[in-house]
Design a protein around this motif. Structure first.
Motif, mmCIF file in Angstrom:
data_model
loop_
_atom_site.group_PDB
_atom_site.id
_atom_site.type_symbol
_atom_site.label_atom_id
_atom_site.label_comp_id
_atom_site.label_asym_id
_atom_site.label_seq_id
_atom_site.Cartn_x
_atom_site.Cartn_y
_atom_site.Cartn_z
ATOM 1 N N ILE A 148 0.847 -1.211 0.000
ATOM 2 C CA ILE A 148 0.000 0.000 0.000
ATOM 3 C C ILE A 148 0.874 1.249 0.000
ATOM 4 C CG2 ILE A 148 -1.638 1.338 1.386
ATOM 5 C CD1 ILE A 148 -2.815 -1.394 2.294
ATOM 6 N N ASN A 149 1.939 1.234 0.775
ATOM 7 C CA ASN A 149 2.865 2.377 0.821
ATOM 8 C C ASN A 149 3.514 2.608 -0.542
ATOM 9 O OD1 ASN A 149 4.324 4.464 2.002
ATOM 10 N ND2 ASN A 149 6.021 3.114 2.543
ATOM 11 N N SER A 150 3.900 1.507 -1.229
ATOM 12 C CA SER A 150 4.507 1.637 -2.559
ATOM 13 C C SER A 150 3.494 2.141 -3.579
ATOM 14 C CB SER A 150 5.071 0.284 -3.010
ATOM 15 O OG SER A 150 6.059 -0.176 -2.131
ATOM 16 N N MET A 151 2.218 1.691 -3.479
ATOM 17 C CA MET A 151 1.192 2.154 -4.405
ATOM 18 C C MET A 151 0.894 3.637 -4.214
ATOM 19 S SD MET A 151 -1.656 -0.823 -5.032
ATOM 20 C CE MET A 151 -1.902 -1.360 -3.354
ATOM 21 N N ILE A 152 0.891 4.099 -2.980
ATOM 22 C CA ILE A 152 0.663 5.529 -2.717
ATOM 23 C C ILE A 152 1.797 6.358 -3.307
ATOM 24 C CG2 ILE A 152 0.529 7.278 -0.899
ATOM 25 C CD1 ILE A 152 -0.916 5.174 0.820
ATOM 26 N N ASN A 153 3.033 5.886 -3.140
ATOM 27 C CA ASN A 153 4.181 6.606 -3.707
ATOM 28 C C ASN A 153 4.175 6.602 -5.226
ATOM 29 O OD1 ASN A 153 5.169 7.158 -1.132
ATOM 30 N ND2 ASN A 153 6.395 5.272 -1.072
ATOM 31 N N SER A 154 3.584 5.538 -5.831
ATOM 32 C CA SER A 154 3.505 5.437 -7.291
ATOM 33 C C SER A 154 2.228 6.046 -7.856
ATOM 34 C CB SER A 154 3.597 3.961 -7.715
ATOM 35 O OG SER A 154 4.775 3.366 -7.242
ATOM 36 N N ASN A 155 1.384 6.621 -6.987
ATOM 37 C CA ASN A 155 0.136 7.286 -7.398
ATOM 38 C C ASN A 155 -0.824 6.299 -8.093
ATOM 39 O OD1 ASN A 155 -1.577 9.487 -7.459
ATOM 40 N ND2 ASN A 155 -0.799 10.232 -9.425
ATOM 41 N N MET A 156 -0.954 5.086 -7.550
ATOM 42 C CA MET A 156 -1.863 4.070 -8.107
ATOM 43 C C MET A 156 -3.079 3.933 -7.184
ATOM 44 S SD MET A 156 1.153 1.342 -9.063
ATOM 45 C CE MET A 156 0.139 0.167 -9.930
ATOM 46 N N MET A 157 -3.836 4.999 -7.069
ATOM 47 C CA MET A 157 -4.909 5.065 -6.077
ATOM 48 C C MET A 157 -6.092 4.154 -6.419
ATOM 49 S SD MET A 157 -3.631 6.958 -3.858
ATOM 50 C CE MET A 157 -2.331 8.160 -3.651
ATOM 51 N N MET A 158 -6.493 4.135 -7.705
ATOM 52 C CA MET A 158 -7.655 3.323 -8.095
ATOM 53 C C MET A 158 -7.371 1.833 -7.906
ATOM 54 S SD MET A 158 -10.033 5.367 -8.782
ATOM 55 C CE MET A 158 -11.206 4.198 -9.455
ATOM 56 N N LEU A 159 -6.187 1.413 -8.312
ATOM 57 C CA LEU A 159 -5.813 0.001 -8.130
ATOM 58 C C LEU A 159 -5.714 -0.340 -6.647
ATOM 59 C CD1 LEU A 159 -5.020 -2.651 -9.496
ATOM 60 C CD2 LEU A 159 -2.647 -1.862 -9.504
ATOM 61 N N MET A 160 -5.224 0.596 -5.833
ATOM 62 C CA MET A 160 -5.118 0.359 -4.396
ATOM 63 C C MET A 160 -6.504 0.176 -3.769
ATOM 64 S SD MET A 160 -3.488 2.788 -1.431
ATOM 65 C CE MET A 160 -4.878 3.904 -1.497
ATOM 66 N N LEU A 161 -7.470 1.012 -4.163
ATOM 67 C CA LEU A 161 -8.834 0.886 -3.642
ATOM 68 C C LEU A 161 -9.451 -0.446 -4.059
ATOM 69 C CD1 LEU A 161 -10.201 4.508 -4.194
ATOM 70 C CD2 LEU A 161 -9.684 3.402 -2.011
ATOM 71 N N PHE A 162 -9.199 -0.858 -5.295
ATOM 72 C CA PHE A 162 -9.728 -2.145 -5.769
ATOM 73 C C PHE A 162 -9.133 -3.306 -4.980
ATOM 74 C CE2 PHE A 162 -9.249 -5.864 -8.536
ATOM 75 C CZ PHE A 162 -10.574 -6.122 -8.832
ATOM 76 N N MET A 163 -7.817 -3.287 -4.770
ATOM 77 C CA MET A 163 -7.160 -4.366 -4.032
ATOM 78 C C MET A 163 -7.634 -4.413 -2.582
ATOM 79 S SD MET A 163 -5.078 -5.920 -6.158
ATOM 80 C CE MET A 163 -3.813 -6.714 -5.193
#
Length: 324
Positions: free
Chosen positions: A255-270
């Motif tokens: 989750i920390n890596s996704m936030i740093n990579s700006n992958m918010m939609m994929l993070m919410l889905f996961m």
């Protein structure tokens, strides 16, 4: 454990080391074939007929995946037009077939449901190392993203409609694979996720093996003390990735890596799919949380239960404090 089992375990270990240390595709393929041929006799048991079925399914699927990978490797010198677009798809399809990731996952729950807990532990942890190393050397972002989404959905939805603990763990493994793929996609330490996941599975499967649990209705009847109820609760909440248990640490890193990579939609889905997996873990706990049952003393196999609770609850607390 007799001499032949020790020999097959040794071959499985060194074949994976061969894949990890190889610098060319053919050596990696040879290592995976050695690993396959060592694992098949390891899971076979004469007194249990279901293991023969699992052995045959596993052999056919792994052989098909190996043929696809070998065919793609040999096509390297033959195809020059759109080489990457053709062979990369085929190699990743072969690897996904070997891993049991969606959409090539149908064989995985069937094999898991016909094996014992110790064999499943090796299948879900050690047997994934060689294909994951192969995949990490050949990342195709578009295909990997599709597999991440599909594996997350299948792992979350597939476990909702089954009462077999082994099938629930199989779909849980498919869901956790999507998180590992995501960690691999962002060029972070996916091996650390696999290591923590292995530690969680060891505590889970040791408990299930010790209590001879295979179905949901056995959980309530075989938890005989308050300590055991706390133990299986900590195990299930850890597998679901709920803080502050051990299973939250690898998901926190992703989750920390996704936030740093700006992958918010994929993070919410996961995260939404992870909530569904938490639901069927709660189903396992609800049988003794919501139903009144008699409770015996705390001293029933206290040492083993306390060790499992320490690994799932106290260990991640110490790790978080050390990082902080």
């Amino acid at each position: 454990m007799n001499f032949s089992k020790i020999m097959f375990l040794t071959i499985m270990f060194f074949s994976t080391v061969l894949v990890m240390s190889s610098s060319n595709w053919i050596s990696m393929w040879m290592g995976m074939e050695m690993n396959l041929m060592a694992f098949i006799p390891f899971i076979y048991k004469k007194k249990e007929k279901k293991t023969a079925q699992a052995m045959m399914i596993y052999f056919l699927v792994q052989s098909m995946g190996s043929m696809i990978i070998l065919f793609s490797i040999l096509m390297n010198k033959m195809i020059h037009i759109n080489f990457m677009s053709i062979t990369s798809y085929l190699i990743i399809i072969g690897i996904m077939l070997k891993l049991g990731a969606a959409p090539f996952h149908n064989w995985f729950p069937e094999v898991v449901s016909n094996l014992g807990w110790i064999e499943n532990l090796i299948l879900m942890t050690w047997q994934k190392i060689a294909p994951m190393i192969l995949l990490s050397n050949f990342i195709n972002k578009d295909i990997l993203l599709m597999n991440i989404i599909l594996s997350s959905m299948v792992g979350a939805i597939g476990g909702l409609n089954t009462t077999s603990l082994r099938k629930i763990m199989a779909y849980s493994s498919i869901n956790h694979m999507s998180w590992m793929f995501l960690m691999m996609l962002m060029q972070t330490q996916w091996f650390l996720y696999l290591l923590i996941y292995t530690l969680m599975l060891i505590t889970t499967f040791i408990y299930f093996q010790d209590k001879k649990m295979f179905y949901l209705n056995q959980v309530n009847s075989k938890t005989e003390s308050i300590l055991e109820k706390f133990t299986i609760s900590s195990i299930m909440l850890s597998m679901g990735g709920l803080p502050p248990f051990l299973g939250f640490l690898p998901k926190w890193m992703v989750i920390n890596s996704m936030i740093n990579s700006n992958m918010m939609m994929l993070m919410l889905f996961m995260l939404s799919m992870s909530l569904l997996t938490l639901f069927y873990y709660m189903r396992i706990m609800s049988s003794f949380m919501l139903i009144y049952s008699s409770i015996q003393s705390w001293n029933y196999k206290k040492n083993k239960m306390m060790t499992i609770m320490f690994v799932n609850f106290m260990l991640p607390t110490f790790l978080i404090l050390s990082f902080w």
